[in-house]
Design an enzyme around this catalytic site. Sequence first.
Site, PDB file in Angstrom:
ATOM      1  N   ASP A   1     -26.048 -45.385  -5.899  1.00  0.00           N
ATOM      2  CA  ASP A   1     -27.363 -46.018  -5.928  1.00  0.00           C
ATOM      3  C   ASP A   1     -28.015 -45.746  -7.279  1.00  0.00           C
ATOM      4  O   ASP A   1     -28.152 -44.589  -7.677  1.00  0.00           O
ATOM      5  CB  ASP A   1     -28.201 -45.419  -4.782  1.00  0.00           C
ATOM      6  CG  ASP A   1     -29.629 -45.904  -4.813  1.00  0.00           C
ATOM      7  OD1 ASP A   1     -29.883 -46.976  -5.397  1.00  0.00           O
ATOM      8  OD2 ASP A   1     -30.495 -45.209  -4.233  1.00  0.00           O
TER       9      ASP A   1
ATOM     10  N   ASP B   1     -14.798 -60.355  -1.455  1.00  0.00           N
ATOM     11  CA  ASP B   1     -14.617 -60.544  -0.014  1.00  0.00           C
ATOM     12  C   ASP B   1     -15.216 -61.903   0.355  1.00  0.00           C
ATOM     13  O   ASP B   1     -16.394 -62.146   0.098  1.00  0.00           O
ATOM     14  CB  ASP B   1     -15.386 -59.424   0.714  1.00  0.00           C
ATOM     15  CG  ASP B   1     -14.713 -58.960   1.974  1.00  0.00           C
ATOM     16  OD1 ASP B   1     -14.228 -59.819   2.712  1.00  0.00           O
ATOM     17  OD2 ASP B   1     -14.701 -57.743   2.223  1.00  0.00           O
TER      18      ASP B   1
ATOM     19  N   ASP C   1     -12.009 -62.580   4.868  1.00  0.00           N
ATOM     20  CA  ASP C   1     -12.446 -61.843   6.043  1.00  0.00           C
ATOM     21  C   ASP C   1     -12.153 -62.604   7.339  1.00  0.00           C
ATOM     22  O   ASP C   1     -12.462 -63.801   7.444  1.00  0.00           O
ATOM     23  CB  ASP C   1     -13.958 -61.600   5.930  1.00  0.00           C
ATOM     24  CG  ASP C   1     -14.507 -60.798   7.088  1.00  0.00           C
ATOM     25  OD1 ASP C   1     -14.179 -59.613   7.164  1.00  0.00           O
ATOM     26  OD2 ASP C   1     -15.245 -61.372   7.920  1.00  0.00           O
TER      27      ASP C   1
ATOM     28  N   GLU D   1      -7.499 -60.895   5.891  1.00  0.00           N
ATOM     29  CA  GLU D   1      -7.583 -59.776   6.819  1.00  0.00           C
ATOM     30  C   GLU D   1      -6.718 -60.116   8.033  1.00  0.00           C
ATOM     31  O   GLU D   1      -6.880 -61.173   8.637  1.00  0.00           O
ATOM     32  CB  GLU D   1      -9.029 -59.567   7.252  1.00  0.00           C
ATOM     33  CG  GLU D   1      -9.162 -58.346   8.132  1.00  0.00           C
ATOM     34  CD  GLU D   1     -10.490 -58.264   8.851  1.00  0.00           C
ATOM     35  OE1 GLU D   1     -11.164 -59.295   8.995  1.00  0.00           O
ATOM     36  OE2 GLU D   1     -10.834 -57.151   9.278  1.00  0.00           O
TER      37      GLU D   1
ATOM     38  N   HIS E   1     -13.155 -50.111   5.414  1.00  0.00           N
ATOM     39  CA  HIS E   1     -14.539 -49.969   5.892  1.00  0.00           C
ATOM     40  C   HIS E   1     -14.659 -50.154   7.405  1.00  0.00           C
ATOM     41  O   HIS E   1     -15.748 -49.996   7.949  1.00  0.00           O
ATOM     42  CB  HIS E   1     -15.413 -50.985   5.168  1.00  0.00           C
ATOM     43  CG  HIS E   1     -14.998 -52.388   5.486  1.00  0.00           C
ATOM     44  ND1 HIS E   1     -13.799 -52.920   5.060  1.00  0.00           N
ATOM     45  CD2 HIS E   1     -15.585 -53.346   6.228  1.00  0.00           C
ATOM     46  CE1 HIS E   1     -13.673 -54.142   5.528  1.00  0.00           C
ATOM     47  NE2 HIS E   1     -14.750 -54.431   6.241  1.00  0.00           N
ATOM     48  N   ASP E   2     -13.587 -50.558   8.076  1.00  0.00           N
ATOM     49  CA  ASP E   2     -13.622 -50.731   9.531  1.00  0.00           C
ATOM     50  C   ASP E   2     -12.951 -49.565  10.253  1.00  0.00           C
ATOM     51  O   ASP E   2     -12.695 -49.640  11.467  1.00  0.00           O
ATOM     52  CB  ASP E   2     -12.916 -52.033   9.939  1.00  0.00           C
ATOM     53  CG  ASP E   2     -13.664 -53.255   9.438  1.00  0.00           C
ATOM     54  OD1 ASP E   2     -14.901 -53.190   9.336  1.00  0.00           O
ATOM     55  OD2 ASP E   2     -12.998 -54.267   9.140  1.00  0.00           O
TER      56      ASP E   2
END
Length: 566
Positions: free
Chosen positions: A40, A117, A219, A273, A339-340
């Site tokens: 960040d 993505d 995706d 994916e 990330h899943d």
Amino acid sequence: MLGVLGLISCSPSKKEPTEQKQPWWKQAVIYQIYPRSFKDSDGDGIGDLKGIISELDYIKSLGVDAVWLNPIYTSPNADNGYDVSNYRDIQPEFGTMADFDLMLSEMHKRGIRLIMDMVVNHSSDEHEWFKQSRSSRNNPYRNYYHWWNAEKGAPPYRYSLFDEKGDAWQYDSLTNAYYLHYFADKQPDLNWENPKVRQEVYDIMKFWAEKGVDGFRLDAFQFVAKDTTFPKFPDGFEKDFMKYYAMQGNLHEYLKEMNREVLSKYNLMSVAEGAGNSFEDAHNLVDEDRQELSMAYAFDGVDIPKRTGYNLLHFKDVFSRWDSAFAQKGWISIFLANHDQARMVNRYATDDPAFREAAAKMLNTFILSMRGTPYCYYGDELGMTNIGFEKIEQYRDIAAINGYKKVLNSGGDVAAYMADLKFGSRDNGRTPMQWNSSPQAGFTTGTPWLPVNPNYVEINVAKQDKDPHSVLNHFRHMVRLRKENPVLIYGAYQLLQREHPQVYAYTRTYQGERFLVLHNFSNQQAQFELPQPVAAQRLLINNYADYVPEGKTLLLKPYQSVIYRL
Ligand code: GLC
């Protein structure tokens, strides 16, 4: 089978590929960044593009070739960016288009490619297309989505992955009709059977390709094609929904069209994916002659670990089967996290401080020593671990929260659900990157959107950067070893001693060279018998600084991982 080790040199087979002629993505190591959690720059607690720019030298220092960035488009964030409301703009909390342009050019300056993505199985319900589509039955955008008019009666049941009732049809009173959403109700499925939708998507892809991006990850793409007559599926189909949802109808035609219109024109790398329900499906996606996608991305590997543990033989079988199915043709992705998923070290090994570092190094050695393109999920190069939330209020992920409601409403076992979440929830893998030991791990000066794992004081980039034996430096070493040795990229894979309960061992062979790879997947010492002794001088990488196994009877320490040149 063991006899193969006796052959110290071997002649190249005619089928072996020559690396010079291969596309860049076969030789690449891909680093996946979840932008919300990486770095960040402005103190709002959410990672952003300027943050990524500030860490490009770090990314370069890993030796990776490309970054796959999770979605950064404008989004109401029902599913953290996987619900896009404008595909041609940047989510304000991530920055501006100028930041994006700068990020891309700074990546390219460093020889790092960018994979975007593409989330086009569905959009956000706040996308202009959907606003139009829902406004009236006669709207020109009506057909951009799947609608079922209520006067026909209730639509045939469709299972939703994220819906709190598990129902993929959402009733909309404005036009007295239901729309379809395989994911959350704020993620209506686009109607790929409508050629206009497909053209819209290709135009969006061209927009980013013109900017110079190097590839796309598609995706949930295996779900896009649907039988729009919506036949009734057998009762209980949801237990095996992939069979009914994946690789349906005209999917391959759409991919060929996308390839013609966009991918081949801009020479883009592409990965969808998922890889369907069979090797045949996966081959059909990536067989070079078919002109569809670059590489398959199959879930079997990440589907293995369960809270109750898993069997190493099963793990070996899954990876061996995928390798052999693609031994002659096609190309696969190798990954243990994204990330899943929760953190790989928890799922496949342990976060026990006594073994965590060795285990993380072992898993990275595994990913980087298999045939296929390795994907490293941010933080796994440090051995980041699960945060392990206890209470549902701590979770941010829509899948966790709606799943909880579903279990609660259906009178399911809430305690078991919470234990599963603690082990496997996606939020485990989304905690902020651990940069240093300053407050909030140097991720933000504000309050992070998801808590930093308290172990950041121990596990962080600054500390590991200085330590030649850290997980981070082992990762860098292993990437270098792969780059310098095409045998690790292209070499034929052969599993050794499948039945060994602790050790996963294999050889890689290419153009007269053979490497022996051994991983002890257990927290106990393991013994592995070789037909001929290996000498310590042949060792190429080792995750233990102070102990080198050698000889004919190799003794491997817990989670030890070694590679020898035979
Ligand atoms: C894919 C993404 C996941 C997302 C879902 C819906 O599975 O990887 O993060 O929630 O699609 O877009």
